[in-house]
Design a protein around this motif. Sequence first.
Motif, mmCIF file in Angstrom:
data_model
loop_
_atom_site.group_PDB
_atom_site.id
_atom_site.type_symbol
_atom_site.label_atom_id
_atom_site.label_comp_id
_atom_site.label_asym_id
_atom_site.label_seq_id
_atom_site.Cartn_x
_atom_site.Cartn_y
_atom_site.Cartn_z
ATOM 1 N N UNK A 126 -10.360 16.199 -4.679
ATOM 2 C CA UNK A 126 -9.280 15.382 -4.103
ATOM 3 C C UNK A 126 -8.341 14.793 -5.163
ATOM 4 N N UNK A 127 -8.585 15.105 -6.449
ATOM 5 C CA UNK A 127 -7.630 14.729 -7.496
ATOM 6 C C UNK A 127 -7.851 13.389 -8.162
ATOM 7 N N UNK A 156 -9.018 24.424 -9.867
ATOM 8 C CA UNK A 156 -9.354 24.279 -8.453
ATOM 9 C C UNK A 156 -8.231 24.912 -7.641
ATOM 10 N N UNK A 157 -8.573 25.968 -6.900
ATOM 11 C CA UNK A 157 -7.589 26.675 -6.070
ATOM 12 C C UNK A 157 -7.942 26.420 -4.611
ATOM 13 N N UNK A 158 -6.973 25.909 -3.847
ATOM 14 C CA UNK A 158 -7.179 25.672 -2.425
ATOM 15 C C UNK A 158 -6.130 26.452 -1.641
ATOM 16 N N UNK A 159 -6.574 27.332 -0.768
ATOM 17 C CA UNK A 159 -5.680 28.117 0.092
ATOM 18 C C UNK A 159 -4.589 28.821 -0.735
ATOM 19 N N UNK A 160 -5.025 29.339 -1.888
ATOM 20 C CA UNK A 160 -4.109 30.095 -2.743
ATOM 21 C C UNK A 160 -3.231 29.261 -3.669
ATOM 22 N N UNK A 210 -4.100 19.819 -10.942
ATOM 23 C CA UNK A 210 -3.380 18.678 -11.530
ATOM 24 C C UNK A 210 -2.530 17.922 -10.519
ATOM 25 N N UNK A 211 -2.691 18.239 -9.250
ATOM 26 C CA UNK A 211 -1.884 17.559 -8.222
ATOM 27 C C UNK A 211 -2.386 16.143 -7.981
ATOM 28 N N UNK A 212 -1.475 15.208 -7.659
ATOM 29 C CA UNK A 212 -1.933 13.865 -7.270
ATOM 30 C C UNK A 212 -2.622 13.902 -5.907
ATOM 31 N N UNK A 248 -4.001 15.700 -0.145
ATOM 32 C CA UNK A 248 -4.440 15.316 1.196
ATOM 33 C C UNK A 248 -3.411 15.677 2.280
ATOM 34 N N UNK A 249 -2.222 16.100 1.869
ATOM 35 C CA UNK A 249 -1.220 16.572 2.834
ATOM 36 C C UNK A 249 -1.350 18.072 3.092
#
Length: 244
Positions: free
Chosen positions: A55-56, A65-69, A74-76, A81-82
């Motif tokens: 969750x960052x 960490x790859x989520x849905x491609x 490094x995302x906030x 969560x969006x």
Amino acid sequence: MTNAADTLLSVRGVETYYGKICALRGVDFEVHRGEIVTMIGANGAGKSTLMMTICGNPQARTGQIIYDGVDITSMPTHEIMRMSIAQSPEGRRIFPRMTVMENLQMGASLVDPKHFKSDLDKVFTLFPRLKERQHQRGGTLSGGEQQMLAIGRALMSRPKLLLLDEPSLGLAPLIVKQIFDAIRELNETEGLTVFLVEQNAFHALKLAHRGYVMVNGNITMSGTGQELLKKEEVRAAYLEGGAH
């Protein structure tokens, strides 16, 4: 081999630190679409740190960490969560002064309001107790009811991936069974993908399609839920006296 397109979450070589202390040591695992995957381990093994890293917060120092491609390493947190990820955190963390209904409305705040009624009906069907308590303040609910509310709030955001952190913690066996039955039903009827971290190895591995064992920030074993339930090391470390 599983097609890469079927992989919803992929964690590769992730290391996470608190100051100079290494909490996750090169963690590798993946979750495929439509699966229930569980991570079991003793208290302090690093399971919740892994959940928070996805969750960052904290962010991984190394690895990916790859989520849905999409690379989310490094995302906030608010951006992650969006992306149709919902978390029911350890300790539940509902809004205690808000009613059950207001908590559920908070969960739905980022999605199209046209879905609200049908999603609410779904949560109330899954957890009838919440329907009975809908005008009650969250803080006055029992521990089990608060856990149901935390999961219900997460579901109101229409997630592709549901993250559950210790959903059985501190709950009576009957309530634990109700919650795990609800997770199974969501997976079977909606195809919801679930990643679950749990100390309650028996229930978690019975529920999961696949599981991983974490010890001191390392993944030491993996396999189907049934395979891990049968392993002598798993039984000795996590199931003695716990198979209720």
